[in-house]
Design a protein around this motif. Structure first.
Motif, mmCIF file in Angstrom:
data_model
loop_
_atom_site.group_PDB
_atom_site.id
_atom_site.type_symbol
_atom_site.label_atom_id
_atom_site.label_comp_id
_atom_site.label_asym_id
_atom_site.label_seq_id
_atom_site.Cartn_x
_atom_site.Cartn_y
_atom_site.Cartn_z
ATOM 1 N N GLN A 66 -13.625 -4.597 -19.364
ATOM 2 C CA GLN A 66 -13.172 -4.166 -20.680
ATOM 3 C C GLN A 66 -14.048 -3.004 -20.753
ATOM 4 O O GLN A 66 -12.781 -2.180 -22.136
ATOM 5 N N ARG A 67 -14.546 -1.919 -20.901
ATOM 6 C CA ARG A 67 -14.989 -0.910 -21.102
ATOM 7 C C ARG A 67 -14.263 0.069 -20.339
ATOM 8 O O ARG A 67 -14.034 0.062 -19.164
ATOM 9 N N ARG A 68 -14.253 1.336 -20.334
ATOM 10 C CA ARG A 68 -13.612 2.778 -20.123
ATOM 11 C C ARG A 68 -14.439 3.560 -19.418
ATOM 12 O O ARG A 68 -13.948 3.927 -18.578
ATOM 13 N N GLU A 69 -15.925 3.348 -19.907
ATOM 14 C CA GLU A 69 -16.916 4.441 -19.407
ATOM 15 C C GLU A 69 -16.744 4.054 -18.012
ATOM 16 O O GLU A 69 -16.580 5.050 -16.800
ATOM 17 N N ILE A 70 -16.919 3.289 -17.403
ATOM 18 C CA ILE A 70 -16.896 2.704 -16.113
ATOM 19 C C ILE A 70 -16.263 2.699 -15.455
ATOM 20 O O ILE A 70 -15.499 3.443 -13.691
ATOM 21 N N TYR A 71 -15.177 2.773 -15.985
ATOM 22 C CA TYR A 71 -13.692 3.129 -15.059
ATOM 23 C C TYR A 71 -13.579 4.992 -14.592
ATOM 24 O O TYR A 71 -12.912 5.056 -13.325
ATOM 25 N N LEU A 72 -14.003 5.980 -15.348
ATOM 26 C CA LEU A 72 -14.027 7.012 -15.893
ATOM 27 C C LEU A 72 -14.703 7.301 -14.638
ATOM 28 O O LEU A 72 -14.567 7.942 -14.142
ATOM 29 N N GLU A 73 -16.282 6.736 -14.223
ATOM 30 C CA GLU A 73 -16.826 7.427 -13.326
ATOM 31 C C GLU A 73 -16.786 7.195 -12.083
ATOM 32 O O GLU A 73 -16.760 7.729 -11.153
ATOM 33 N N LYS A 74 -15.818 5.737 -12.110
ATOM 34 C CA LYS A 74 -15.153 5.638 -10.802
ATOM 35 C C LYS A 74 -14.074 6.742 -10.495
ATOM 36 O O LYS A 74 -14.124 7.020 -9.235
ATOM 37 N N ALA A 75 -13.304 7.385 -11.310
ATOM 38 C CA ALA A 75 -11.863 8.313 -11.432
ATOM 39 C C ALA A 75 -12.874 9.216 -11.103
ATOM 40 O O ALA A 75 -12.738 9.783 -9.705
ATOM 41 N N LYS A 76 -13.788 9.937 -11.942
ATOM 42 C CA LYS A 76 -14.402 11.054 -11.079
ATOM 43 C C LYS A 76 -15.239 10.562 -9.421
ATOM 44 O O LYS A 76 -15.408 12.108 -9.349
ATOM 45 N N TYR A 77 -15.998 10.004 -9.430
ATOM 46 C CA TYR A 77 -16.469 9.807 -7.755
ATOM 47 C C TYR A 77 -15.511 9.518 -6.991
ATOM 48 O O TYR A 77 -14.914 10.865 -5.526
ATOM 49 N N LEU A 78 -14.428 8.905 -7.042
ATOM 50 C CA LEU A 78 -13.106 9.723 -5.942
ATOM 51 C C LEU A 78 -12.456 10.663 -6.033
ATOM 52 O O LEU A 78 -12.698 10.936 -4.562
ATOM 53 N N SER A 79 -12.259 11.323 -7.163
ATOM 54 C CA SER A 79 -11.961 12.816 -7.107
ATOM 55 C C SER A 79 -13.233 13.786 -6.536
ATOM 56 O O SER A 79 -12.556 14.517 -5.413
ATOM 57 N N ASN A 80 -14.651 12.891 -6.498
ATOM 58 C CA ASN A 80 -15.077 13.864 -5.951
ATOM 59 C C ASN A 80 -15.261 13.716 -4.325
ATOM 60 O O ASN A 80 -15.896 15.248 -3.922
ATOM 61 N N ILE A 81 -15.222 12.613 -4.435
ATOM 62 C CA ILE A 81 -14.584 12.359 -2.060
ATOM 63 C C ILE A 81 -13.125 12.399 -2.090
ATOM 64 O O ILE A 81 -12.654 12.445 -0.799
ATOM 65 N N GLN A 82 -12.608 13.368 -2.647
ATOM 66 C CA GLN A 82 -11.463 13.689 -2.346
ATOM 67 C C GLN A 82 -9.917 13.044 -2.463
ATOM 68 O O GLN A 82 -9.863 12.793 -0.842
ATOM 69 N N ARG A 83 -10.379 11.566 -3.061
ATOM 70 C CA ARG A 83 -9.359 10.255 -3.005
ATOM 71 C C ARG A 83 -9.013 10.329 -4.225
ATOM 72 O O ARG A 83 -9.443 9.621 -5.087
ATOM 73 N N ASN A 84 -8.041 11.714 -4.852
ATOM 74 C CA ASN A 84 -7.168 11.543 -6.109
ATOM 75 C C ASN A 84 -6.105 10.540 -6.354
ATOM 76 O O ASN A 84 -5.992 10.789 -7.518
ATOM 77 N N ILE A 85 -5.514 10.488 -4.852
ATOM 78 C CA ILE A 85 -4.641 9.425 -5.177
ATOM 79 C C ILE A 85 -4.933 8.162 -6.024
ATOM 80 O O ILE A 85 -4.577 7.741 -6.902
ATOM 81 N N GLU A 86 -6.030 7.815 -5.692
ATOM 82 C CA GLU A 86 -6.989 6.099 -6.160
ATOM 83 C C GLU A 86 -7.489 7.066 -7.563
ATOM 84 O O GLU A 86 -7.352 5.763 -8.197
ATOM 85 N N ALA A 87 -7.844 8.023 -7.394
ATOM 86 C CA ALA A 87 -8.849 8.475 -8.543
ATOM 87 C C ALA A 87 -7.744 8.965 -9.863
ATOM 88 O O ALA A 87 -8.167 8.331 -11.204
ATOM 89 N N TYR A 88 -6.395 8.953 -9.414
ATOM 90 C CA TYR A 88 -5.176 8.913 -11.305
ATOM 91 C C TYR A 88 -5.027 7.287 -10.955
ATOM 92 O O TYR A 88 -5.551 7.092 -12.200
ATOM 93 N N PHE A 89 -4.737 7.078 -10.434
ATOM 94 C CA PHE A 89 -4.284 4.922 -10.804
ATOM 95 C C PHE A 89 -5.775 4.573 -11.623
ATOM 96 O O PHE A 89 -5.419 3.812 -12.216
#
Length: 133
Positions: A66-89
């Motif tokens: 239910q917490r937004r923060e951990i999803y945000l961390e995952k999105a940032k990490y995915l983006s950092n490793i060049q997996r931006n489509i996954e990061a966007y979703f």
């Protein structure tokens, strides 16, 4: 506490010991599993182990979906490793979490304009990777 010890090991690049301390903490009844799996993520991230880092983030989400923060961390990490489509979703999933709780999981960038800027930046990068909506 074991999590504080794990953090000290992480700072010292003693990753094996850090993981051991987290594993002990995870066995304790009523321990904050989300926090502990996020710590595992930080250890694996420091080691450059992308798949185990993501696995740990997914475990953290499992324990506190239910917490937004951990999803945000995952999105940032995915983006950092060049997996931006996954990061966007993933950031879209974060946006669906609307319950703001001020505690030690709280991250203001999950709620303020920084979130919207990050979402837009990830969207632009995802489009470059081929995202079509």
């Amino acid at each position: 506490s074991w999590s504080f010890l794990a953090n000290e090991y992480l700072i010292s690049a003693r990753y094996y010991e850090a993981l051991g301390a987290i594993d002990i903490a995870l066995e304790i009844a009523n321990s904050d599993k989300c926090f502990l799996h996020k710590q595992k993520y930080l250890i694996y991230k420091a080691q450059g182990n992308k798949e185990l880092a993501l696995f740990s983030l997914n475990n953290a989400i499992f324990h506190m979906p239910q917490r937004r923060e951990i999803y945000l961390e995952k999105a940032k990490y995915l983006s950092n490793i060049q997996r931006n489509i996954e990061a966007y979703f993933t950031i879209l999933e974060a946006e669906k979490r609307t319950q703001k709780v001020i505690d030690y999981h709280y991250n203001s960038s999950a709620w303020d304009n920084t979130f919207n800027i990050l979402k837009n930046n990830i969207y632009v990068l995802a489009r470059k990777e081929g995202l079509i909506l």
